[in-house]
Design an enzyme around this catalytic site. Structure first.
Site, PDB file in Angstrom:
ATOM      1  N   THR A  77     -61.497 -16.005 -49.495  1.00 33.05           N
ATOM      2  CA  THR A  77     -60.719 -15.015 -49.759  1.00 33.05           C
ATOM      3  C   THR A  77     -59.892 -15.198 -51.128  1.00 33.05           C
ATOM      4  O   THR A  77     -59.731 -14.639 -52.336  1.00 33.05           O
ATOM      5  CB  THR A  77     -59.928 -14.156 -48.811  1.00 33.05           C
ATOM      6  OG1 THR A  77     -60.724 -13.794 -47.676  1.00 33.05           O
ATOM      7  CG2 THR A  77     -59.049 -12.909 -49.624  1.00 33.05           C
TER       8      THR A  77
ATOM      9  N   THR B 182     -59.801 -18.095 -44.442  1.00 40.95           N
ATOM     10  CA  THR B 182     -58.783 -18.010 -43.474  1.00 40.95           C
ATOM     11  C   THR B 182     -59.369 -17.978 -42.007  1.00 40.95           C
ATOM     12  O   THR B 182     -59.023 -18.436 -41.001  1.00 40.95           O
ATOM     13  CB  THR B 182     -57.726 -17.089 -43.423  1.00 40.95           C
ATOM     14  OG1 THR B 182     -58.400 -15.682 -43.557  1.00 40.95           O
ATOM     15  CG2 THR B 182     -56.841 -17.085 -44.854  1.00 40.95           C
TER      16      THR B 182
END
Length: 356
Positions: free
Chosen positions: A21, A101
């Site tokens: 991300t 993540t």
């Protein structure tokens, strides 16, 4: 494979951009991994106050091609990253890995086993929101990771996220949105940073005897071809049918992480289940007892827990599920028999569990 870079003799840290991300940008199908990370990082870091920029190390950015959306990360990616780190070992004082993540804790755990004896900081970070997004946590995490990567006292894999330094194989993702995305429920933080200041909790760092060579490090991964491993995670629940276990435990499964109740308990009155687990162990399947609870350890002190030990199931103590899985992956690469794996699993190599 990484893109070629022009090494700087002044750079002390390598930033490896694997995707995630932190580097994503909007597309017609939503956020997706994007490039130009060197320029984008330079712009972002330039926004920090001068006094905070001045304490950051110079770095080279290495971009993996193709970039990885961490939801698509596979075990072979762990070995590719470990090989790259070993190849770059002598060129830099520290390393930062930018990673998505979703599977960051798996990669951090795996690297802790695959880089035993590395003796340099390997700092894994990412962000909940893209680098250029309003209110993003990305810049703070990158700043903390760079500060950490120049700390030679850190001779292990750590996760830098949300102002905290956590041992790589002791953390797990606990939030889909919070800047405090990761927690280390059974181990204290290794350090903290805020506004350019980093404090390392030296009393929590690995002991000298936990920085050893391990099975794999002596090979430096250069001569080891990754072998695909078959590991299943099975969560006990009331009414779990034996037929379901039969399907999950059958070949080619080599090891199972069995998520049990409380401090490692299972329904010992279910004789059919106990017999099935015992038979699976006798057949050479490695079964690890891991508590479903985030905090606390498997103790097997209750009769319902000791029954599993009697079946030949080994304790994961207070490990995270990510650490248990990646440790099994590592041991399946280097051990020859299930008995060897069971014996090796009970040893602490890089702070992955604690025996109270």
């Amino acid at each position: 494979m990484p893109e070629s870079i022009k090494p700087s003799n002044l750079a002390t840290v390598a930033i490896i951009y694997a995707g995630g991300t932190i580097g994503m940008m909007p597309t017609d199908k939503g956020l997706a991994p994007a490039g130009n990370m060197a320029e984008r990082l330079e712009v972002a870091l330039a926004a920090l106050p001068d006094e905070r920029q001045s304490v950051l190390p110079q770095y080279n950015l290495i971009t993996l091609t193709p970039l990885i959306d961490s939801s698509n990360a596979q075990p072979e990616n762990w070995y590719q990253l470990a090989q790259l780190l070993w190849q770059l070992h002598d060129q830099y004082q520290g390393f930062v890995l930018l990673h998505g993540t979703d599977t960051l804790a798996y990669t951090a755990s795996a690297l802790s086993f695959l880089t035993q004896g590395f003796l340099k900081p390997i700092v894994v970070t990412g962000s909940q929101y893209p680098l250029e997004a309003d209110g993003s946590d990305a810049l703070n995490n990158v700043e903390g990771a760079l500060l950490s990567a120049q700390q030679q006292v850190l001779q292990e894999v750590v996760v830098a996220f949300g102002g905290k330094l956590l041992r790589g194989n002791r953390c797990t993702k606990v939030s889909t949105y919070s800047h405090q995305a990761f927690s280390s429920p059974n181990a204290e933080a290794l350090g903290y940073w805020q506004e350019g200041g980093l404090v390392v909790n030296k009393s929590q760092l690995l002991n000298t005897d936990q920085k050893g060579t391990g099975y794999l490090t002596t090979l430096r991964l250069n001569h080891l071809a990754y072998k695909e491993c078959q590991i299943a995670v099975v969560k006990l629940h009331p009414g779990l049918p034996i037929m379901q276990l039969s399907a999950l435990f059958s070949a080619p499964i080599q090891a199972v992480v069995l998520e049990t109740f409380g401090s490692g308990n299972a329904p010992d009155q279910n004789k059919q289940l106990m017999q099935y687990l015992s038979d699976a162990n006798q057949a050479g399947l490695v079964i690890v007892n891991l508590s479903q609870c985030a905090e606390g350890s498997v103790s097997m002190s209750y009769a319902t827990g000791s029954a599993l030990a009697d079946c030949g199931i080994i304790s994961a103590y207070d490990m995270t599920c990510e650490a248990a899985i990646t440790k099994l992956h590592w041991l399946l690469q280097v051990c020859s028999t299930s008995n060897e794996i069971k014996k090796a699993f009970a040893d602490i190599y890089c702070g992955e569990f604690h025996v109270s």
